[in-house]
Each structure stands twice: as structure tokens, then as C-alpha cells.
Design a protein around this motif. Sequence first.
Motif, mmCIF file in Angstrom:
data_model
loop_
_atom_site.group_PDB
_atom_site.id
_atom_site.type_symbol
_atom_site.label_atom_id
_atom_site.label_comp_id
_atom_site.label_asym_id
_atom_site.label_seq_id
_atom_site.Cartn_x
_atom_site.Cartn_y
_atom_site.Cartn_z
ATOM 1 N N GLY A 130 0.786 -1.223 0.000
ATOM 2 C CA GLY A 130 0.000 0.000 0.000
ATOM 3 C C GLY A 130 0.815 1.269 0.000
ATOM 4 N N SER A 131 2.140 1.152 -0.072
ATOM 5 C CA SER A 131 2.974 2.349 0.047
ATOM 6 C C SER A 131 3.455 2.893 -1.287
ATOM 7 N N ASP A 132 3.319 2.120 -2.359
ATOM 8 C CA ASP A 132 4.032 2.488 -3.580
ATOM 9 C C ASP A 132 3.339 1.873 -4.791
ATOM 10 N N VAL A 146 0.038 7.208 3.425
ATOM 11 C CA VAL A 146 0.258 6.136 2.457
ATOM 12 C C VAL A 146 0.152 6.696 1.048
ATOM 13 N N ASP A 147 0.491 5.854 0.076
ATOM 14 C CA ASP A 147 0.615 6.321 -1.297
ATOM 15 C C ASP A 147 -0.715 6.772 -1.876
ATOM 16 N N GLU A 172 -3.722 -5.034 -0.566
ATOM 17 C CA GLU A 172 -2.817 -4.025 -0.026
ATOM 18 C C GLU A 172 -3.590 -2.947 0.736
ATOM 19 N N HIS A 173 -4.759 -2.577 0.238
ATOM 20 C CA HIS A 173 -5.574 -1.587 0.940
ATOM 21 C C HIS A 173 -5.975 -2.110 2.316
ATOM 22 N N VAL A 209 -3.177 -1.729 4.789
ATOM 23 C CA VAL A 209 -3.066 -0.363 5.309
ATOM 24 C C VAL A 209 -4.086 -0.136 6.419
ATOM 25 N N ILE A 226 -6.072 7.781 8.178
ATOM 26 C CA ILE A 226 -5.260 7.485 6.993
ATOM 27 C C ILE A 226 -5.313 8.701 6.076
ATOM 28 N N TYR A 255 -3.634 10.250 2.273
ATOM 29 C CA TYR A 255 -3.021 9.778 1.036
ATOM 30 C C TYR A 255 -2.123 10.848 0.427
ATOM 31 N N TRP A 280 4.284 5.766 6.004
ATOM 32 C CA TRP A 280 4.255 4.342 5.668
ATOM 33 C C TRP A 280 5.110 4.130 4.412
ATOM 34 N N GLN A 281 6.416 4.297 4.602
ATOM 35 C CA GLN A 281 7.373 4.190 3.500
ATOM 36 C C GLN A 281 8.613 3.457 3.998
#
Length: 229
Positions: free
Chosen positions: A66-68, A121-122, A132-133, A136, A153, A155, A183-184
Motif C-alpha cells: 500500500g505504500s508504492d 500512504v501512497d 494491499e488496501h 493499510v 489514513i 493519502y 508508511w514508507q
Amino acid sequence: MVPTMVLVADGTRDARRRDALHGLAEAVSDRREVPVCTAFGTRAELRDIVQSTAGPLVVVPAFLAGSDTASTELLAGLDLGGRFDACMTAPLGAVPSIVGQLIARLHAADWRPGDGIVLAVDGGLELSNDTEHRQVLDVARMLSRRLQTPVQIGYLREWAPSVTDAVARLRRNGHERVAVAAWQLVDGAELAELQDSGATTVTAPLGPSPVVVETLLAQHRAATARLAA
């Protein structure tokens, strides 16, 4: 024979991020547990590296679930169907060691009990990446439960609310201090933008801490066992 770890992420966006990705790879390699090679580029470069790496290999995402989005799409295009000596691991996500490292980063950034938290997050994930969601969402719940404070959260792009809007929402709800938890896994230009979000403090990326390196190696060990089965 120990399988080669192929660390994968999109490295085309900025030099700062590429340097950080290579720093993470060096930290893993310095453990002297597995041979490491990197695929921090385009889909064609990733395919060429996988095809040219002899012997067994394990493809390991060098990014968080969920980061990229760019890295997620890069990895989704990789086909290992012709390699019976290869497998792929999932991106790191809502596991205790990684969430614990995020909490450590919050404390290092002067987070205080009762401060609000925005998990940055991305965004831009497609419906096909619903797993992935959910990761997160699970991270946000774990943070809120362990730190006993609200976690919003936010974005970095496309999806709402933005990190800035999430910070503002927590302030409207009575939190004078708000921390942004990035969140990286590695540093990059996008993280610099978080300093303008209005937050009291912003955490450093999670890697290349010993916890992250050990968790990546643990994924490699588990994948190695599957290849040997």
C-alpha cells in the motif's frame, strides 16, 4: 545453494529514492546471509535481471504493501512461470515487527501519548490491489490499538483525504499535536512534501533499520523453504 534475493522497487522517480533503495540493499547484503541483487528500474530491466540471474532466486519487494503504486505495478508485471527455481514474496505489511518499527519511529519523532496520528500512504491503488488496501487499514487499527489514540489514513496522491486534510481533521477533533507516520520503507522526494502537511512532526522512513532487514531476510528464509519442499 542459497537462492539469490532480488530486491525489487520502482527506482525511476528521483535520485534520493534510488540512493535510499541501494542503501537498503547494502544493509541486507552486509548481513552476509544471502547473495543480493537489485532491480530498481523499469519492467524491462526487472525482467532482464530475473532472466539473467542463474540458480534459484527469491524476488522480494523493497516496499511496503500500500505504500508504492508504481512498485506494485512493476512487480505485478513479472512472470516467473518459466522459472521452477524461483518464487516471489509479498510486500511487507501489517506484521508486528514492522508496526513496532513504525511506533519506534513515532517515538523518535517526539510523538507523545494523546497526540493524533496520520498514517501517510501512497494512494491510487486499483481495486485489484484490495489486499494491499486492507493491509493499510490493519496497520492503522494496530497503531490505534497499541498507542490508544485516533489514527487517520491520509493519502499522498489521488485518493481522499489527503495527508494535509487528515491532519486538519484531527486538529478539528481536538488534537493540538498531530504526528504523521510515513508508511514508507525508504526516503524520497514525496516524503519531503509531508513536512508541509501542517503536522507537528513527521517520522523517518522505516528502512534500513535492523528490524526491516531482519524481516526481509525472514521472508527470504520462508520462500527458500518453499522452494526446497
